[in-house]
Design an enzyme around this catalytic site. Sequence first.
Site, mmCIF file in Angstrom:
data_model
loop_
_atom_site.group_PDB
_atom_site.id
_atom_site.type_symbol
_atom_site.label_atom_id
_atom_site.label_comp_id
_atom_site.label_asym_id
_atom_site.label_seq_id
_atom_site.Cartn_x
_atom_site.Cartn_y
_atom_site.Cartn_z
ATOM 1 N N ASP A 47 10.089 -6.435 -4.594
ATOM 2 C CA ASP A 47 8.973 -7.431 -3.665
ATOM 3 C C ASP A 47 8.907 -8.336 -3.816
ATOM 4 O O ASP A 47 8.720 -8.643 -4.859
ATOM 5 C CB ASP A 47 7.756 -5.986 -3.599
ATOM 6 N N HIS A 51 8.395 8.598 15.201
ATOM 7 C CA HIS A 51 7.278 8.010 14.205
ATOM 8 C C HIS A 51 6.673 8.831 14.473
ATOM 9 O O HIS A 51 4.829 8.638 14.543
ATOM 10 C CB HIS A 51 6.650 6.910 15.418
ATOM 11 N N ALA A 73 2.061 8.157 10.759
ATOM 12 C CA ALA A 73 1.005 8.171 10.934
ATOM 13 C C ALA A 73 0.026 9.837 11.015
ATOM 14 O O ALA A 73 -1.682 9.736 11.365
ATOM 15 C CB ALA A 73 -0.283 7.195 10.858
ATOM 16 N N ARG A 98 0.967 -0.828 0.216
ATOM 17 C CA ARG A 98 -0.401 0.230 0.156
ATOM 18 C C ARG A 98 0.938 1.481 0.085
ATOM 19 O O ARG A 98 0.738 2.333 -0.864
ATOM 20 C CB ARG A 98 -0.891 0.359 1.111
ATOM 21 N N ILE A 99 1.650 1.535 1.183
ATOM 22 C CA ILE A 99 2.475 2.533 1.327
ATOM 23 C C ILE A 99 3.695 2.690 0.282
ATOM 24 O O ILE A 99 3.826 3.579 -0.881
ATOM 25 C CB ILE A 99 3.096 2.779 2.689
ATOM 26 N N ASP A 104 11.749 7.180 10.450
ATOM 27 C CA ASP A 104 10.575 7.966 11.460
ATOM 28 C C ASP A 104 10.673 6.424 12.655
ATOM 29 O O ASP A 104 10.210 6.796 13.131
ATOM 30 C CB ASP A 104 9.604 7.897 10.585
ATOM 31 N N CYS A 135 10.217 4.948 7.183
ATOM 32 C CA CYS A 135 8.726 5.350 7.222
ATOM 33 C C CYS A 135 8.438 3.902 7.853
ATOM 34 O O CYS A 135 6.866 3.779 7.718
ATOM 35 C CB CYS A 135 8.502 5.823 6.733
ATOM 36 N N GLU A 159 13.395 2.573 20.330
ATOM 37 C CA GLU A 159 11.564 3.708 20.135
ATOM 38 C C GLU A 159 11.302 4.342 22.487
ATOM 39 O O GLU A 159 11.121 3.372 22.850
ATOM 40 C CB GLU A 159 10.234 3.214 19.595
HETATM 41 P P1 NAD Z 1 1.027 -3.811 2.735
HETATM 42 O O1 NAD Z 1 1.283 -5.509 4.058
HETATM 43 O O2 NAD Z 1 0.834 -3.402 2.371
HETATM 44 O O3 NAD Z 1 3.225 -3.784 2.174
HETATM 45 C C1 NAD Z 1 3.728 -4.733 2.455
HETATM 46 C C2 NAD Z 1 4.953 -4.723 1.712
HETATM 47 O O4 NAD Z 1 6.086 -5.324 1.839
HETATM 48 C C3 NAD Z 1 3.725 -6.097 0.784
HETATM 49 O O5 NAD Z 1 3.681 -5.690 -0.710
HETATM 50 C C4 NAD Z 1 4.771 -7.012 0.503
HETATM 51 O O6 NAD Z 1 4.397 -7.877 -0.307
HETATM 52 C C5 NAD Z 1 6.151 -6.257 1.071
HETATM 53 N N1 NAD Z 1 7.343 -7.835 0.977
HETATM 54 C C6 NAD Z 1 7.453 -8.501 2.554
HETATM 55 N N2 NAD Z 1 8.336 -9.074 3.202
HETATM 56 C C7 NAD Z 1 9.115 -8.377 1.870
HETATM 57 C C8 NAD Z 1 10.513 -9.088 1.901
HETATM 58 N N3 NAD Z 1 11.456 -9.772 2.209
HETATM 59 N N4 NAD Z 1 10.734 -7.982 0.775
HETATM 60 C C9 NAD Z 1 10.566 -6.954 0.444
HETATM 61 N N5 NAD Z 1 9.204 -7.098 0.402
HETATM 62 C C10 NAD Z 1 8.950 -7.300 1.360
HETATM 63 O O7 NAD Z 1 1.785 -2.442 4.214
HETATM 64 P P2 NAD Z 1 1.143 -1.242 3.976
HETATM 65 O O8 NAD Z 1 0.893 -0.248 5.337
HETATM 66 O O9 NAD Z 1 2.219 -0.603 2.938
HETATM 67 O O10 NAD Z 1 2.606 -0.856 5.521
HETATM 68 C C11 NAD Z 1 4.972 -0.779 5.081
HETATM 69 C C12 NAD Z 1 4.895 -0.646 6.157
HETATM 70 O O11 NAD Z 1 5.133 0.313 6.926
HETATM 71 C C13 NAD Z 1 4.905 -1.373 7.855
HETATM 72 O O12 NAD Z 1 5.765 -1.850 8.061
HETATM 73 C C14 NAD Z 1 4.034 -1.043 8.743
HETATM 74 O O13 NAD Z 1 4.161 -1.261 9.616
HETATM 75 C C15 NAD Z 1 4.845 0.578 8.445
HETATM 76 N N6 NAD Z 1 3.922 1.340 8.948
HETATM 77 C C16 NAD Z 1 4.497 2.897 8.965
HETATM 78 C C17 NAD Z 1 3.474 3.958 9.911
HETATM 79 C C18 NAD Z 1 5.278 4.808 10.941
HETATM 80 O O14 NAD Z 1 3.698 5.842 11.410
HETATM 81 N N7 NAD Z 1 5.893 5.239 10.278
HETATM 82 C C19 NAD Z 1 2.896 4.108 9.594
HETATM 83 C C20 NAD Z 1 1.892 2.853 9.224
HETATM 84 C C21 NAD Z 1 2.335 2.156 8.348
#
Ligand code: NAD
Length: 523
Positions: A168, A276, A279, A148-149, A253, A227, A258
């Site tokens: 990925d 952090h 979000a 997603r992100i 971030d 992030c 932490e």
């Molecule tokens: P998501 O599940 O939509 O995407 C994660 C992606 O990582 C997936 O496409 C998956 O296939 C890929 N992946 C898994 N293992 C992998 C590997 N070994 N090598 C490469 N790719 C791999 O999640 P998202 O919503 O995009 O979130 C991404 C990250 O951001 C998460 O760790 C989430 O916890 C973090 N996040 C951080 C904050 C913040 O405050 N900084 C806020 C929201 C989410």
Amino acid sequence: MRILVSDQLHPAAIELLEETGEVEFRTGMSNEELIEAIRDKDALLVRSATKVTREVIEAAENLKVIGRAGIGVDNIDLEAATERGIVVVNAPGASTTTVSELTLGLMLALARNITRADSSLRKGRWEKKNLLGVELRGKTLGVIGTGRIGSAVIEKAKAMGMRVIGYDPYVSEKAARNLGFELTGLEEVIRNSDFISLHVPLTDQTYHMIGREEIAMMKDGAFIVNCSRGGTIDEEALLEGLESGKLGGAALDVFEKEPPFDNPLLKNERFIGTPHLGASTEEAQRSASTIAAEEVIKVLNNQPATNVVNMPRVLPEVLEGLKGYIQLGELLGRLTGQLSQERLSAVSITYCGGLAQAEGLEVLTSSVLKGYLSPILTGGVNLMNAGVIAKNRGISVTEGRRDEAEKYQDLIILNAMADGEEVEVKATLLGGEEPRIVGIIGYEVDITPEGKFFIVEHDDRPGMIGQITTELGKHDINIDAMHVGRREGSQLMVTSVDKELKEDILEKIRNIKGVKKVMTAVV
Ligand code: NAD
């Protein structure tokens, strides 16, 4: 409709809910007060503070849906809700835009020395020469994790004129083409990017995935942004990379510990840290609330919700009958996901024997997909959404039924097609209870799917097993159990081992003459 909101929700969500029913908005209740308040309600909305225990759920006489404004549902007893047919919904994508914007912000701050420039000006300096920056346009961004992100970052970076490459292992070429970036290997991303941004969950595979070796491979002056989750980058190696001048800069971030008050990175002037904040925007908070409210309203109006966290509404007696197979399906998906090549494009699941006549097999298919997808995605893969997630990732899913089940009463056969290669795994419940893997890539085996596995296909000739086990012994790897399957001049040796095997040992075993295929899995 009567709706209880028991945590602080954004006013926009309350307004939405008020269009649907009578809303009681009351935060900070004791458990007893909550039990009293929930009794006549049709819906409950919470963030993370309210503990929705079995006791609370059982006290609710009319409850149809629980909405969680956010991702994690640890504060809700899902099992109790499912048993009562109560749908639980959440808001997983609410912070996608917000986190992706912070990522771009940090990239710009690194490229143009924004934080350093600000603090030097405050100290009375006018350092134009020292603070010469670079443009983002025309640079290569390497995105690790394109979910997603990661995808939202890719869209924005392309709009800024960057060339994007991504790694990925679980995303299809087709999905990458649709988004307009080049999907490539991890090493290519590391070697060829001017900026690297991580968007992966924290798993065994992603822990310290950027360490000394990876930083050494990077372009001189490369920038890193994280992030996603603390722990994905080795912070000591990052500091060394900054101090030696290998890296142009880094922005985090998220940290392994932490808050990171004693972290030496904070003393490095090429480093930018944020607490952090990913979000933390008004809009993300608002959308977590409004998405959850919209999902709750859909359920109340008998419309299909998108973000359902618990089980589909299959009759409880059907679900009870399939319980053991749902667990088996998940184990089978998890094992096969690791045995097959990375880029899964199609799965076909065949239900054989007694199972071919069973009702509710769609739940079993979902359990297989859940087992495959859960280890690689950030929370939220469940029996309800696993099919949709697989489809969005370009994985085609087919189901078949067959009366004949070899020598078993029931059998599930999973064929996974990845990068043009097919992996077939068969599983059954012995005596209707004990999960067993009974076939792997055409070999008959008999293993309990639990623990760490090391699997080798090799020529069927004397001395092969000895050579392989000697190599394991040299690296202090203990074998707990071994099973050997045989067919047409080849053998499949399946060992249950006490430690995961590192790549260098696997490489040595691959190089033994007569070894055809080496696979590992943790179930
Ligand atoms: P998501 O599940 O939509 O995407 C994660 C992606 O990582 C997936 O496409 C998956 O296939 C890929 N992946 C898994 N293992 C992998 C590997 N070994 N090598 C490469 N790719 C791999 O999640 P998202 O919503 O995009 O979130 C991404 C990250 O951001 C998460 O760790 C989430 O916890 C973090 N996040 C951080 C904050 C913040 O405050 N900084 C806020 C929201 C989410």
